[in-house]
Design an enzyme around this catalytic site. Structure first.
Site, mmCIF file in Angstrom:
data_model
loop_
_atom_site.group_PDB
_atom_site.id
_atom_site.type_symbol
_atom_site.label_atom_id
_atom_site.label_comp_id
_atom_site.label_asym_id
_atom_site.label_seq_id
_atom_site.Cartn_x
_atom_site.Cartn_y
_atom_site.Cartn_z
ATOM 1 N N PRO A 112 0.835 -1.204 0.000
ATOM 2 C CA PRO A 112 0.000 0.000 0.000
ATOM 3 C C PRO A 112 0.867 1.250 0.000
ATOM 4 O O PRO A 112 1.921 1.286 0.630
ATOM 5 C CB PRO A 112 -0.814 -0.123 1.286
ATOM 6 C CG PRO A 112 -0.104 -1.125 2.133
ATOM 7 C CD PRO A 112 0.670 -2.012 1.210
ATOM 8 N N ALA A 115 1.921 3.865 3.484
ATOM 9 C CA ALA A 115 1.317 3.226 4.662
ATOM 10 C C ALA A 115 2.361 2.671 5.620
ATOM 11 O O ALA A 115 2.031 1.899 6.514
ATOM 12 C CB ALA A 115 0.364 2.124 4.208
ATOM 13 N N GLY A 116 3.634 3.029 5.423
ATOM 14 C CA GLY A 116 4.665 2.616 6.371
ATOM 15 C C GLY A 116 5.381 1.334 5.996
ATOM 16 O O GLY A 116 6.194 0.831 6.766
ATOM 17 N N LEU A 117 5.088 0.801 4.804
ATOM 18 C CA LEU A 117 5.774 -0.431 4.382
ATOM 19 C C LEU A 117 6.842 -0.157 3.330
ATOM 20 O O LEU A 117 7.302 -1.077 2.655
ATOM 21 C CB LEU A 117 4.762 -1.464 3.859
ATOM 22 C CG LEU A 117 3.732 -1.972 4.878
ATOM 23 C CD1 LEU A 117 2.849 -3.047 4.259
ATOM 24 C CD2 LEU A 117 4.411 -2.522 6.137
ATOM 25 N N SER A 119 6.722 1.519 0.444
ATOM 26 C CA SER A 119 6.355 1.365 -0.968
ATOM 27 C C SER A 119 7.109 2.359 -1.840
ATOM 28 O O SER A 119 7.568 2.009 -2.930
ATOM 29 C CB SER A 119 4.855 1.532 -1.157
ATOM 30 O OG SER A 119 4.483 2.855 -0.858
ATOM 31 N N SER A 120 7.279 3.587 -1.364
ATOM 32 C CA SER A 120 7.945 4.579 -2.219
ATOM 33 C C SER A 120 9.404 4.191 -2.426
ATOM 34 O O SER A 120 9.910 4.250 -3.558
ATOM 35 C CB SER A 120 7.824 5.984 -1.645
ATOM 36 O OG SER A 120 8.245 6.013 -0.306
ATOM 37 N N ALA A 122 10.636 1.177 -2.356
ATOM 38 C CA ALA A 122 10.683 -0.011 -3.223
ATOM 39 C C ALA A 122 10.469 0.381 -4.686
ATOM 40 O O ALA A 122 11.158 -0.116 -5.586
ATOM 41 C CB ALA A 122 9.626 -1.026 -2.769
ATOM 42 N N ASP A 164 15.047 3.397 4.513
ATOM 43 C CA ASP A 164 14.101 2.683 3.641
ATOM 44 C C ASP A 164 14.761 2.237 2.339
ATOM 45 O O ASP A 164 14.576 1.104 1.897
ATOM 46 C CB ASP A 164 12.917 3.600 3.282
ATOM 47 C CG ASP A 164 12.026 3.906 4.469
ATOM 48 O OD1 ASP A 164 12.514 3.873 5.607
ATOM 49 O OD2 ASP A 164 10.839 4.184 4.250
#
Ligand code: MEV
Length: 329
Positions: A112, A115-117, A119-120, A122, A164
């Site tokens: 998502p 959402a803190g995972l 994603s941006s 990645a 990240d």
């Protein structure tokens, strides 16, 4: 055509404080963003993005970002997503010394957005790798991490750490402290993720913590306390002491709440996980909305989150030891 993928991440400890030079331990998880890049014969750039948690969007443009067409979806989420994708494409075109080359770029993500995972990160990592390779340039994972960090740093108005992007590019568990980034040994921890269906704006949340830290000494001390906690967490990780890791995650969530980055939905999911018997639970990433991460090897936490109204979906997340990966054989 070149296709690359890169994993998302959860923070075991240390988000926000890492922006001020304290250590953090992000862990890559087996959920990925994939980017396909194909050179065009003209100089247009066409981006098609399919995020499982959005409805997908498709944008075609030739000029600078200000000339963008308006698209019928949540414009702020779209704009944010597009800035990361654009940044990755531009960076790779510059690195390959072909700043005007046209490309078709397709983005697919199991993560998502906002959402803190991670994603941006990645998307940026996979985007730089795929685009650079399509233009004939091979980068190693540390180079990709470095360029991806610069893109995030720019998009987030200077409010970004290397955590990240390094974790996504190299995979596994990482220790990041200032400019120093290393992969560290970690057992396969029983991560459970709860997602509230919402998003947080990382740049704004980081700026909020910065303002609080400048205004109040207690906020500056809170940031330092997170650093102390992370140093303890590293020992627990070394010793494979999952109970201690869980306790420290609980404290880390409390300190992040004190810095104003939690949300009612995140607190509700954290408490649902704790009451279900998780070893520990905390928000992950910049907060404001999005995801929590808990440690529980049983099915109790995923089940409890499934019954928590604030939780839109809950899933297990395995540590992914692989970082950026080519997917085109
Ligand atoms: C966001 O995923 C993590 C933050 O620490 C910002 C950063 O490290 O760039 C809040």
């Amino acid at each position: 055509m070149a296709v690359s993928s890169a994993p998302g991440k959860v923070y075991l400890f240390g988000e926000h404080a890492v922006v001020y030079g304290e250590p953090a331990v992000p862990c890559a998880i087996e959920r990925r963003a994939r980017v396909e890049a194909t050179q065009r014969s003209d100089s247009r750039v066409r981006v098609h993005a399919q995020d499982l948690y959005l409805n997908g969007f498709s944008v075609e443009y030739a000029g600078p970002a200000d000339d963008r067409p308006t698209v019928a979806t949540d414009q702020s989420v779209l704009d944010l997503g597009m800035r990361y994708i654009d940044g990755a494409i531009d960076r790779a075109r510059d690195l390959a010394d072909q700043p005007e080359v046209g490309l078709d770029v397709t983005v697919e993500s199991d993560l998502p957005l906002g959402a803190g995972l991670g994603s941006s990160a990645a998307v940026v990592v996979a985007g730089i790798d795929a685009t650079a390779r399509e233009l004939g340039l091979e980068l190693d994972s540390e180079e990709v991490a470095n360029h991806a960090y610069k893109v995030e740093h720019e998009v987030q108005n200077g409010e970004a750490s290397r955590a990240d992007t390094f974790c996504s590019a190299t995979g596994g568990a990482a220790k990041v402290e200032g400019d120093s980034c290393e992969t560290i040994d970690a057992p396969n921890l029983p991560f459970v993720v709860g997602y509230d269906g919402g998003t947080g704006n990382t740049g704004e949340l980081v700026a909020g913590v910065r303002a609080l830290r400048e205004e109040y000494d207690f906020a500056a001390s809170t940031v330092e306390s997170i650093g102390d906690l992370v140093r303890r967490g590293e020992h627990a990780l070394d010793a494979g002491d999952v109970d201690e890791l869980g306790r420290l995650m609980d404290v880390n969530h409390g300190l992040l709440s004190a810095l104003g980055v939690s949300a009612r939905s995140l607190d509700a999911m954290v408490w649902a996980a704790r009451e279900a018997g998780a070893r520990g639970a905390k928000l992950t990433g910049s907060g404001g909305g999005g995801c929590i991460v808990a440690l529980d090897e049983t099915e109790d936490t995923p089940t409890a989150l499934g019954y928590t109204p604030e939780c839109e979906r809950a899933f297990r997340a395995e540590l992914d030891t692989e970082g950026v990966r080519r997917e085109d054989g």
